[in-house]
Design an enzyme around this catalytic site. Structure first.
Site, PDB file in Angstrom:
ATOM      1  N   GLY A  45      41.340  44.373  38.000  1.00  0.00           N
ATOM      2  CA  GLY A  45      40.554  43.452  38.808  1.00  0.00           C
ATOM      3  C   GLY A  45      40.593  43.891  40.264  1.00  0.00           C
ATOM      4  CD  GLN A  50      42.319  43.573  45.754  1.00  0.00           C
ATOM      5  OE1 GLN A  50      41.586  43.151  44.884  1.00  0.00           O
ATOM      6  NE2 GLN A  50      43.504  44.097  45.475  1.00  0.00           N
ATOM      7  CB  CYS A  95      47.989  42.450  43.588  1.00  0.00           C
ATOM      8  SG  CYS A  95      46.644  42.488  44.789  1.00  0.00           S
ATOM      9  CG  LEU A  96      44.807  47.861  42.059  1.00  0.00           C
ATOM     10  CD1 LEU A  96      43.321  48.180  41.947  1.00  0.00           C
ATOM     11  CD2 LEU A  96      45.646  49.061  41.624  1.00  0.00           C
ATOM     12  CG  HIS A 137      45.057  38.128  41.173  1.00  0.00           C
ATOM     13  ND1 HIS A 137      46.423  38.297  41.229  1.00  0.00           N
ATOM     14  CD2 HIS A 137      44.528  39.117  41.953  1.00  0.00           C
ATOM     15  CE1 HIS A 137      46.705  39.324  42.009  1.00  0.00           C
ATOM     16  NE2 HIS A 137      45.562  39.854  42.450  1.00  0.00           N
ATOM     17  CD  GLU A 138      40.943  40.435  41.509  1.00  0.00           C
ATOM     18  OE1 GLU A 138      40.757  40.613  42.727  1.00  0.00           O
ATOM     19  OE2 GLU A 138      41.829  41.022  40.870  1.00  0.00           O
ATOM     20  CG  HIS A 141      42.421  39.284  46.421  1.00  0.00           C
ATOM     21  ND1 HIS A 141      43.335  39.770  47.328  1.00  0.00           N
ATOM     22  CD2 HIS A 141      42.843  39.724  45.211  1.00  0.00           C
ATOM     23  CE1 HIS A 141      44.266  40.478  46.693  1.00  0.00           C
ATOM     24  NE2 HIS A 141      43.985  40.466  45.404  1.00  0.00           N
TER      25      HIS A 141
END
Ligand code: Y12
Ligand code: CO
Length: 173
Positions: A45, A50, A95-96, A137-138, A141
């Site tokens: 994701g 990001q 998370c990236l 989660h996204e 962000h």
């Protein structure tokens, strides 16, 4: 389009993302480049913020039973809004933008989501399980919220110490 992933503690991750109003070739190029970097970095994701683009666009590609992420499983969710949520589910999230750290987070298990596709068409989907977790989660962000913000005070302190150590080690190598 050349993109790089922004990592915590970069303050840009705290920006609130803006609604997407123009669904043109430049925007499609951003989505395509986001997909490339997500797949190439083993992500499942990714939110546009990001990669330093504060717009309300997120991508998901949840691996199948063979741990593959075929392009046809890609979900592009533009201007997503959760209209209904229920249930509770716990998952070890990563998370990236917060590399090497995983933590159990509680999310709603079932969602109804309204969003636009890459051409601006409005859609509604119902999701469950890992897809619901990833969507929440996204969407966090897009509001400048990271999953580490949900940690208890003592867990967060431990995280900050470990994360600083990881960044220092990474700099050396
Ligand atoms: C469930 C929970 C959270 C999400 C949000 C999306 N998260 C990711 O895509 C996480 C990716 C990730 C990938 C990593 O691998 C590499 O960087 C090669 C990783 O490993 C390290 O940092 C060493 C950590 C996270 C979706 C669904
Ligand atoms: Co993330």
């Amino acid at each position: 389009m050349k993109l790089t992933i922004i990592e915590y503690p970069d303050k840009k991750l705290r920006l609130k993302s803006e609604e997407v109003k123009v669904f043109d070739a430049k925007f499609h190029d951003l989505l395509d480049s986001m997909n490339d970097i997500m797949i190439n970095t083993n992500g499942i994701g990714l939110a546009a913020i990001q990669v330093n683009h504060p717009v309300r666009a997120i991508l998901l590609n949840i691996p199948n039973e063979d741990n593959e992420q075929p392009p046809e499983n890609l979900l592009e969710l533009i201007n997503p809004v959760i209209t209904k949520s229920s249930g509770e589910i716990l998952y070890d999230e990563g998370c990236l933008s917060v590399p090497t750290f995983y933590e159990e987070t509680t999310r709603a298990e079932f969602l109804t989501l309204s969003y636009q596709d890459r051409d601006g068409n409005t859609k509604v989907i119902e999701t469950e399980g890992l897809v619901s977790i990833a969507i929440q989660h996204e969407i966090d962000h897009l509001e400048g919220i990271l999953f580490i913000d949900k940690l208890s005070y003592s867990r967060r302190k431990k995280f900050e110490k470990e994360y600083k150590r990881m960044l220092k080690e990474r700099k050396k190598s």
